[in-house]
Scaffold this active site. Structure first.
Site, PDB file in Angstrom:
ATOM      1  N   ASP A  39       0.822  -1.209   0.000  1.00  0.00           N
ATOM      2  CA  ASP A  39       0.000   0.000   0.000  1.00  0.00           C
ATOM      3  C   ASP A  39       0.857   1.260   0.000  1.00  0.00           C
ATOM      4  O   ASP A  39       2.079   1.200   0.190  1.00  0.00           O
ATOM      5  CB  ASP A  39      -0.954  -0.003   1.210  1.00  0.00           C
ATOM      6  N   ASN A  62      -7.437  -2.690  14.262  1.00  0.00           N
ATOM      7  CA  ASN A  62      -8.832  -2.986  13.891  1.00  0.00           C
ATOM      8  C   ASN A  62      -8.907  -4.174  12.928  1.00  0.00           C
ATOM      9  O   ASN A  62      -9.938  -4.411  12.305  1.00  0.00           O
ATOM     10  CB  ASN A  62      -9.501  -1.753  13.283  1.00  0.00           C
ATOM     11  N   HIS A  70      -7.120  -4.574  10.144  1.00  0.00           N
ATOM     12  CA  HIS A  70      -6.863  -4.333   8.718  1.00  0.00           C
ATOM     13  C   HIS A  70      -5.581  -5.038   8.263  1.00  0.00           C
ATOM     14  O   HIS A  70      -4.667  -5.268   9.047  1.00  0.00           O
ATOM     15  CB  HIS A  70      -6.876  -2.840   8.364  1.00  0.00           C
ATOM     16  N   GLU A  85      -9.583  -1.884   5.223  1.00  0.00           N
ATOM     17  CA  GLU A  85     -10.237  -1.596   6.496  1.00  0.00           C
ATOM     18  C   GLU A  85     -11.453  -2.504   6.686  1.00  0.00           C
ATOM     19  O   GLU A  85     -11.917  -3.147   5.727  1.00  0.00           O
ATOM     20  CB  GLU A  85     -10.674  -0.123   6.514  1.00  0.00           C
TER      21      GLU A  85
HETATM   22  C1  GLP Z   1      -0.409   0.130   8.726  1.00  0.00           C
HETATM   23  C2  GLP Z   1      -0.124  -0.586   7.397  1.00  0.00           C
HETATM   24  C3  GLP Z   1      -0.329  -2.054   7.535  1.00  0.00           C
HETATM   25  C4  GLP Z   1       0.341  -2.494   8.823  1.00  0.00           C
HETATM   26  C5  GLP Z   1      -0.432  -1.989   9.998  1.00  0.00           C
HETATM   27  C6  GLP Z   1       0.229  -2.239  11.344  1.00  0.00           C
HETATM   28  O1  GLP Z   1      -1.439   1.030   8.657  1.00  0.00           O
HETATM   29  N1  GLP Z   1      -0.845  -0.113   6.262  1.00  0.00           N
HETATM   30  O2  GLP Z   1       0.191  -2.732   6.408  1.00  0.00           O
HETATM   31  O3  GLP Z   1       0.353  -3.889   8.907  1.00  0.00           O
HETATM   32  O4  GLP Z   1      -0.826  -0.658   9.825  1.00  0.00           O
HETATM   33  O5  GLP Z   1       1.214  -1.302  11.620  1.00  0.00           O
HETATM   34  P1  GLP Z   1       2.162  -1.377  12.884  1.00  0.00           P
HETATM   35  O6  GLP Z   1       3.124  -2.462  12.636  1.00  0.00           O
HETATM   36  O7  GLP Z   1       2.819  -0.012  12.926  1.00  0.00           O
HETATM   37  O8  GLP Z   1       1.292  -1.641  14.062  1.00  0.00           O
END
Ligand code: GLP
Length: 243
Positions: free
Chosen positions: A67, A136, A138, A143
């Site tokens: 992404d 959440n 995702h 989402e």
């Molecule tokens: C982000 C990314 C995800 C990631 C998630 C967890 O928003 N788009 O691909 O897995 O949130 O992030 P973190 O490792 O900082 O908790």
């Protein structure tokens, strides 16, 4: 589904890094699906170390990131392109032309999303898709409410995601839109490796491992895939220990 539990986040990240080192040893031209987020930072640090030690080469590999934010200049320190360059690509021998991140600056994000999907279709399938998980549930930026059939597209980020990702932005101004690979695209990978650490992920992990798809928790879609490995630390796993 396989679940591995490690004593802490650093051991879990090391195990994921070793999984990638092993894959590239067996399949030097592997197509890697990569993820961002704080959870992945120690994985990339370990891969850089392994590369410096001569244990792994990325010279024939390709990568697709899940992404990218819409509207952030590529050089912005919080863009996923600059994050990947800084944490991984600048320190390994991968051909920069074979590292792909959705183009969040295209004047037509729908076109950029379709182009990304087409590029994965011609270069893929992805051999190993690395995934983190949002609080959440995702995956990528899919989402809650995302469909099992979703493909790369423009999405609106939910309030809790904006809040969680604020820490990456010095001014707290998180873009409200992103381009993300869809759930169907993620499920098209040959193997999926999920890394989740810390107590904040417990609830999302428990819902994801319930064994059926629940649109309120996009990561539960992984129950539809035949080769998913969950790498958890003790803190993330404790809600599912009895599962
Ligand atoms: C982000 C990314 C995800 C990631 C998630 C967890 O928003 N788009 O691909 O897995 O949130 O992030 P973190 O490792 O900082 O908790």
């Amino acid at each position: 589904m396989t679940r591995y539990v490690f004593k802490d986040a650093s051991e879990a990240a090391m195990a994921v890094s070793e999984r990638i080192v092993t894959l590239l040893g067996q399949r030097p031209h592997a197509v890697l699906g990569l993820a961002t987020g704080a959870t992945m930072e120690p994985v990339y640090a370990a891969l850089v170390t392994a590369h410096r030690m001569g244990r792994v080469s990325f010279s024939r590999a390709a990568s697709f990131n899940l992404d990218e934010y819409v509207g952030l200049p590529a050089q912005h320190p919080a863009s996923y392109r600059s994050t990947m360059n800084r944490l991984l690509f600048d320190h390994i021998d991968i051909d920069p032309a074979r590292t792909h991140v959705p183009n969040g600056l295209d004047s037509d994000p729908h076109r950029a999303a379709a182009a990304y999907e087409a590029l994965i279709a011609t270069s893929g399938p992805i051999d190993l898709q690395l995934l983190g998980i949002g609080r959440n549930g995702h995956i990528g930026f899919n989402e809650p409410g995302s469909s099992l059939n979703s493909r790369t597209r423009l999405v609106e980020l939910h309030a809790e995601t904006l809040q969680a990702n604020r820490a990456f932005f010095a001014d707290g101004a998180v873009p409200r839109q992103a381009i993300t690979m869809g759930i169907a695209g993620i499920l098209s990978a040959r193997s999926i490796v999920v890394l989740a650490t810390g107590t904040a992920k417990q609830a999302a992990i428990a819902r994801s491992l319930a064994g059926h798809f629940d649109a309120d928790c996009p990561a539960s879609a992984l129950s539809e895939h035949g080769d998913v490995s969950w790498y958890l630390d003790d803190n993330a796993a404790s809600a599912t220990r009895a599962a």
